[in-house]
Design a protein around this motif. Sequence first.
Motif, PDB file in Angstrom:
ATOM      1  N   GLN A  32       0.822  -1.215   0.000  1.00 58.52           N
ATOM      2  CA  GLN A  32       0.000   0.000   0.000  1.00 58.52           C
ATOM      3  C   GLN A  32       0.850   1.257   0.000  1.00 58.52           C
ATOM      4  O   GLN A  32       0.450   2.296  -0.484  1.00 58.52           O
ATOM      5  N   LYS A  33       2.062   1.104   0.564  1.00 58.50           N
ATOM      6  CA  LYS A  33       2.963   2.251   0.553  1.00 58.50           C
ATOM      7  C   LYS A  33       3.740   2.340  -0.748  1.00 58.50           C
ATOM      8  O   LYS A  33       4.598   3.202  -0.891  1.00 58.50           O
ATOM      9  N   GLY A  34       3.501   1.398  -1.652  1.00 55.83           N
ATOM     10  CA  GLY A  34       4.235   1.395  -2.907  1.00 55.83           C
ATOM     11  C   GLY A  34       5.593   0.738  -2.800  1.00 55.83           C
ATOM     12  O   GLY A  34       6.487   1.009  -3.591  1.00 55.83           O
ATOM     13  N   LYS A  35       5.761  -0.105  -1.800  1.00 55.55           N
ATOM     14  CA  LYS A  35       7.056  -0.756  -1.625  1.00 55.55           C
ATOM     15  C   LYS A  35       6.964  -2.263  -1.839  1.00 55.55           C
ATOM     16  O   LYS A  35       7.623  -3.038  -1.151  1.00 55.55           O
ATOM     17  N   SER A  36       6.118  -2.671  -2.801  1.00 53.29           N
ATOM     18  CA  SER A  36       5.969  -4.111  -3.038  1.00 53.29           C
ATOM     19  C   SER A  36       7.296  -4.769  -3.365  1.00 53.29           C
ATOM     20  O   SER A  36       7.567  -5.892  -2.932  1.00 53.29           O
ATOM     21  N   GLY A  37       8.101  -4.067  -4.178  1.00 53.88           N
ATOM     22  CA  GLY A  37       9.376  -4.647  -4.598  1.00 53.88           C
ATOM     23  C   GLY A  37      10.220  -5.020  -3.404  1.00 53.88           C
ATOM     24  O   GLY A  37      10.773  -6.122  -3.334  1.00 53.88           O
ATOM     25  N   MET A  38      10.279  -4.105  -2.453  1.00 51.19           N
ATOM     26  CA  MET A  38      11.075  -4.348  -1.257  1.00 51.19           C
ATOM     27  C   MET A  38      10.546  -5.567  -0.508  1.00 51.19           C
ATOM     28  O   MET A  38      11.317  -6.442  -0.096  1.00 51.19           O
ATOM     29  N   ALA A  39       9.222  -5.640  -0.356  1.00 52.77           N
ATOM     30  CA  ALA A  39       8.643  -6.768   0.375  1.00 52.77           C
ATOM     31  C   ALA A  39       8.912  -8.081  -0.348  1.00 52.77           C
ATOM     32  O   ALA A  39       9.259  -9.086   0.277  1.00 52.77           O
ATOM     33  N   LEU A  40       8.763  -8.064  -1.674  1.00 56.61           N
ATOM     34  CA  LEU A  40       8.989  -9.295  -2.439  1.00 56.61           C
ATOM     35  C   LEU A  40      10.445  -9.727  -2.336  1.00 56.61           C
ATOM     36  O   LEU A  40      10.746 -10.909  -2.190  1.00 56.61           O
ATOM     37  N   GLY A  41      11.342  -8.755  -2.416  1.00 56.54           N
ATOM     38  CA  GLY A  41      12.768  -9.070  -2.299  1.00 56.54           C
ATOM     39  C   GLY A  41      13.084  -9.648  -0.931  1.00 56.54           C
ATOM     40  O   GLY A  41      13.784 -10.662  -0.815  1.00 56.54           O
ATOM     41  N   ALA A  42      12.520  -9.013   0.103  1.00 55.53           N
ATOM     42  CA  ALA A  42      12.778  -9.497   1.466  1.00 55.53           C
ATOM     43  C   ALA A  42      12.204 -10.890   1.648  1.00 55.53           C
ATOM     44  O   ALA A  42      12.840 -11.769   2.231  1.00 55.53           O
ATOM     45  N   ALA A  43      10.985 -11.111   1.114  1.00 57.37           N
ATOM     46  CA  ALA A  43      10.354 -12.419   1.272  1.00 57.37           C
ATOM     47  C   ALA A  43      11.189 -13.500   0.585  1.00 57.37           C
ATOM     48  O   ALA A  43      11.417 -14.573   1.144  1.00 57.37           O
ATOM     49  N   ALA A  44      11.657 -13.191  -0.619  1.00 57.45           N
ATOM     50  CA  ALA A  44      12.449 -14.186  -1.352  1.00 57.45           C
ATOM     51  C   ALA A  44      13.712 -14.530  -0.576  1.00 57.45           C
ATOM     52  O   ALA A  44      14.059 -15.704  -0.404  1.00 57.45           O
ATOM     53  N   THR A  45      14.401 -13.502  -0.093  1.00 51.08           N
ATOM     54  CA  THR A  45      15.654 -13.740   0.622  1.00 51.08           C
ATOM     55  C   THR A  45      15.389 -14.473   1.937  1.00 51.08           C
ATOM     56  O   THR A  45      16.071 -15.447   2.264  1.00 51.08           O
ATOM     57  N   ALA A  46      14.384 -13.981   2.670  1.00 53.41           N
ATOM     58  CA  ALA A  46      14.123 -14.582   3.980  1.00 53.41           C
ATOM     59  C   ALA A  46      13.700 -16.022   3.829  1.00 53.41           C
ATOM     60  O   ALA A  46      14.127 -16.883   4.606  1.00 53.41           O
ATOM     61  N   SER A  47      12.848 -16.312   2.822  1.00 48.62           N
ATOM     62  CA  SER A  47      12.394 -17.702   2.737  1.00 48.62           C
ATOM     63  C   SER A  47      13.534 -18.601   2.285  1.00 48.62           C
ATOM     64  O   SER A  47      13.620 -19.749   2.724  1.00 48.62           O
ATOM     65  N   THR A  48      14.423 -18.083   1.439  1.00 51.85           N
ATOM     66  CA  THR A  48      15.578 -18.904   1.070  1.00 51.85           C
ATOM     67  C   THR A  48      16.447 -19.177   2.284  1.00 51.85           C
ATOM     68  O   THR A  48      16.850 -20.316   2.540  1.00 51.85           O
ATOM     69  N   MET A  49      16.712 -18.107   3.056  1.00 52.08           N
ATOM     70  CA  MET A  49      17.568 -18.289   4.222  1.00 52.08           C
ATOM     71  C   MET A  49      16.908 -19.212   5.244  1.00 52.08           C
ATOM     72  O   MET A  49      17.556 -20.100   5.817  1.00 52.08           O
ATOM     73  N   GLY A  50      15.614 -19.000   5.471  1.00 50.90           N
ATOM     74  CA  GLY A  50      14.890 -19.850   6.411  1.00 50.90           C
ATOM     75  C   GLY A  50      14.916 -21.300   5.957  1.00 50.90           C
ATOM     76  O   GLY A  50      15.183 -22.212   6.734  1.00 50.90           O
ATOM     77  N   GLY A  51      14.639 -21.492   4.675  1.00 52.97           N
ATOM     78  CA  GLY A  51      14.634 -22.844   4.126  1.00 52.97           C
ATOM     79  C   GLY A  51      15.997 -23.500   4.271  1.00 52.97           C
ATOM     80  O   GLY A  51      16.114 -24.646   4.708  1.00 52.97           O
ATOM     81  N   LEU A  52      17.047 -22.751   3.926  1.00 51.30           N
ATOM     82  CA  LEU A  52      18.408 -23.269   4.046  1.00 51.30           C
ATOM     83  C   LEU A  52      18.706 -23.663   5.477  1.00 51.30           C
ATOM     84  O   LEU A  52      19.195 -24.765   5.749  1.00 51.30           O
ATOM     85  N   PHE A  53      18.375 -22.760   6.379  1.00 53.24           N
ATOM     86  CA  PHE A  53      18.647 -23.013   7.792  1.00 53.24           C
ATOM     87  C   PHE A  53      17.952 -24.282   8.250  1.00 53.24           C
ATOM     88  O   PHE A  53      18.577 -25.177   8.819  1.00 53.24           O
ATOM     89  N   GLY A  54      16.624 -24.350   7.961  1.00 47.84           N
ATOM     90  CA  GLY A  54      15.849 -25.501   8.408  1.00 47.84           C
ATOM     91  C   GLY A  54      16.427 -26.800   7.889  1.00 47.84           C
ATOM     92  O   GLY A  54      16.591 -27.779   8.618  1.00 47.84           O
ATOM     93  N   LEU A  55      16.759 -26.787   6.595  1.00 47.38           N
ATOM     94  CA  LEU A  55      17.251 -28.024   5.997  1.00 47.38           C
ATOM     95  C   LEU A  55      18.622 -28.397   6.524  1.00 47.38           C
ATOM     96  O   LEU A  55      18.905 -29.566   6.767  1.00 47.38           O
ATOM     97  N   LEU A  56      19.485 -27.391   6.704  1.00 46.63           N
ATOM     98  CA  LEU A  56      20.826 -27.696   7.203  1.00 46.63           C
ATOM     99  C   LEU A  56      20.754 -28.297   8.594  1.00 46.63           C
ATOM    100  O   LEU A  56      21.429 -29.289   8.890  1.00 46.63           O
ATOM    101  N   VAL A  57      19.923 -27.692   9.455  1.00 52.13           N
ATOM    102  CA  VAL A  57      19.796 -28.240  10.806  1.00 52.13           C
ATOM    103  C   VAL A  57      19.264 -29.668  10.727  1.00 52.13           C
ATOM    104  O   VAL A  57      19.799 -30.586  11.363  1.00 52.13           O
ATOM    105  N   ALA A  58      18.226 -29.852   9.878  1.00 50.92           N
ATOM    106  CA  ALA A  58      17.661 -31.189   9.733  1.00 50.92           C
ATOM    107  C   ALA A  58      18.722 -32.170   9.227  1.00 50.92           C
ATOM    108  O   ALA A  58      18.855 -33.284   9.716  1.00 50.92           O
ATOM    109  N   PHE A  59      19.464 -31.717   8.240  1.00 50.20           N
ATOM    110  CA  PHE A  59      20.528 -32.476   7.606  1.00 50.20           C
ATOM    111  C   PHE A  59      21.470 -33.108   8.619  1.00 50.20           C
ATOM    112  O   PHE A  59      21.759 -34.283   8.586  1.00 50.20           O
TER     113      PHE A  59
END
Lengths: 502, 159, 328
Positions: free
Chosen positions: A102-129
Amino acid sequence: MFHFDTLLFALSMMLTVKGILVMFIGTIIGLIFGAIPGLSGVTALIVLIPMTYGMDPVIAMLLLGSAYGAATYGGAVPAILINTPGEAPNAATVLDGFPLSQKGKSGMALGAAATASTMGGLFGLLVAFFFIPVLSGVVLAFSYAEFLMITIFGLSMIAVLTQGTLLKGLIAGGLGIMFSCVGYDPMTTELRYTFGLEFLWDGIQVVPALFGLLALGEIMDLLIKTLPIAGTTGKRAPGSGVWDGVMETLKRSFLTLRCSSIGFFIGVIPGLGGTVAGFFSYVHAKQTCRNSEGFGQGDVRGVIASEAANDAKEGGALLPTLGFGIPGSAAMAVLLGALTLHGVEIGQSIFIKHLDIVYMLLLSILGAHIFAAGIGLALAEKMALVTRIRPAIFTPILLMICLLGSFTLRNSMGDVVITIIFGLLGYEMRKFGFSRIALLLGLLLGHTAEVSFRQTLMTREGAMSFFSRPISLTILIFTLVSLSYPYISAYIRRRRKVHHEK
Amino acid sequence: MKNEERIFLFFLLFVAVVMTLMSLRFSSSSRLLPMLSGLFVAIMLVFLLATLYAPNIADWYQRFEGRTIMKTDSLTAAERKREIAVTGWFIGAFLLIYMLGFMVAIPVFLFLFFRLYADYDSWFITIVTPGIVTLVVYIAFITVLRVPLYRGMLFELIL
Amino acid sequence: MRKSIIVIAAILFILPTVLTSFTTVVLAEDYPAKDIRWILGGKPGGGFDTYARTIASAMENYLPKGVNVIVENKPGAGHRIAMSSVYHAEADGYTMGMPMMAGLFIQQMYEKQRYDMTKVDWLGMILHDPRVLAVPSDSQYKNVEDLQNAKDLRVPINGFASEADVILANESINIEAKYIAGHKNSNEAVLASLRGDADAVVFTYGSLRDYIRDGQLRPLALYGSDERISEIPETPTLAELGQPDLNKIIGNFRVIAGPPNIPIERLSYLREVIWKAMNDPKCQEKLEKANREINPKDGETTQQIMDELMQQYLEVKKELKPYYDREN
């Protein structure tokens, strides 16, 4: 337990032209299924599994793992852009993702979501690993009493999540709990509030309620205000700032790490689900971050918290799945079916007999996260344009897709009715300042709370186990402390101020 | 605005009270959560209504919580008109799907909405867009997923 | 202007209508001419779903080209939603279902339902999956006798309506226990027993097979099988424990059914296609790979087995009632 040469073998299988191509296709399918409301990673797996019948098991795992890994990021996209979580676990992303749009910062949110979910996913899998054998005991530590305490803790978060007056937040949460009682009483055979309607026997389903409250409520508001999501003012294109979002996430690695661990542990406990993971970690971020007043009005840290947690939880869900053969999430149950289909025996023996397949699966999920983030980042600017379109063009299409999604959930028109009713309710709640998220939490947790409370009473220790089990007691105390913390800290600050003034 | 809010609150109160009363018929263990949550909601709603009618209760509560109670946007006359219209379109969408099924209701609804509500003239938006959406839904749900979509009351009766 | 809107709306309305009805109207004479719906009460990815989708794809090999079998998941209310939509579907041989026999019939005995299992046309049986009484492998209970002597046992179940037969069987061999309901599936209940909240579980052999093979659970008794299972040869059947009558009515009957009164030639055609599909080596191989057993029976035999089964249920109606009504 850890075999480096097997890992290298799996890696070499993956990094062939065929392997990468398969993974790319899987990622695209996962992204699309995740992003369309009503379809999910689970549906993607179900569609893909028959296609893998004839495939080599390793390639099949690559395809399934990547489709599954990409779906969670796919779900964040509509959550950020149009207030409609593509999958239920992305519900908490809405809290700050949409205000950012709504503030016109969709790009920022999408970028953050992509990075955070990759990092979260990596973390989760590595710990599981590395820790599956060590950590699998955690699965057994959570009994009925702990479940109740966790749900109570979850309900107490209403106080933190509510914006505006607490009174209205409590009413919304209470309504959610009331609605969670609709349907078949799972402990006896009694029907409650079903009015003779069969589709209500299993209660009000979360997904139709989610679409109604968040998506339809927002569609109504957009159509009434007639302004594009990001408004008409503002010079910057809404899609710019993708890299700001990425950098923002990297800068807050510690927050990402904390939220990922929360997600991971929620994932370990079968039955709690990813939606809860997102909310828990969101609340954690809101309570521990400095300058947290902006949460809920478009703070990128909210998006990071929710996305990191809901991707890390899948790593956690691997523990009960691979360690005990007990699926940690719905998607894991389907994945488990796919594994057995390819002749892999589930249980502890999997680490001895089929280590290559396990590594392949983990690697493909990892790879899918990276691919998905790449695709997501590349397309973020284009996707963000939707926030500048006149609402009258895309909202009716979105309305139809949401209704279709609610229908396909159980092939039931009743769920479509629920979506419409909750849509109107959601709009009114929004208008009068009631927290829709609070209602959702009540609906989500009320059922588990009730069942685990009554199950605890049935055990040998009975009600005493709430206090005699150490984990249960710890969570209870933690809940009480976190509830009273704002008041205590405010009191101390006031005292200090008085002291200073003297 | 104030009146609308009161109507909404009374409606919620009605729901809560009815659900609480209904729960009395359930067996003793099934009753617990519905009754407790129903009572809780009802009491909170009564309190909220009291703050609307009695300013001194509102003052007291605001001092207690430290946040403002009322935070509702006010609508303009045009917006209010659209509110009713959009509600109508939502219910219309459901009725269309209910009568005609998804595959027919989707293009018809989109066309009517673009043409009558949004007042678009261009053929691209009013005809081509609904067509594309219908095609995508057909391919995704019927061809790939093989989900049998709801066919609609009318066709169930005729065929 | 207004006129053109109406015209276009009418075209948009008529076009898909004609398209969807085309297949049904033109080709209605010979059966089967259109897709067959297979309505399931199980969720996508579950046991019912795996069986149905595998058999459905095998059926397509034995049906005329262009006739598909579409699996439709309608989960909810313990298979009752799916069953009542099969029951009320037109009996034209284009709708079939896969009811959860025992649970549905038990409920029908005590409360009026929107279906009547005694009237449906049975199309075939995939498997009669017996139930296994099992304890965690580190349990102090080594055999049935230990359980009979034990006090204050806890057994996790999904719900009283679906598992009234389990409780009846347990009590018939003098195992007294308290039942903790509300588990969403057998996995959750097994987990409860592994972490020590419960002492024993009773679920179908199909769902406990992996845990037993993996050494997490130890089987103690077999409910609902005439013979011992070769994979667990030490486990005695209910008949050996002194209750031969109950043996026939316990377990999960994976059956295929259609609405009542399907025209006889269509019924026998459909039964034959299903029979061929279930015996298709490829289909069996796929199920084998998915770790799902299959032991097919043809339509007529299924009809007999089911009639017998319902007769026997009615005989224990009184004994079963208290377990069905039980409240916590």
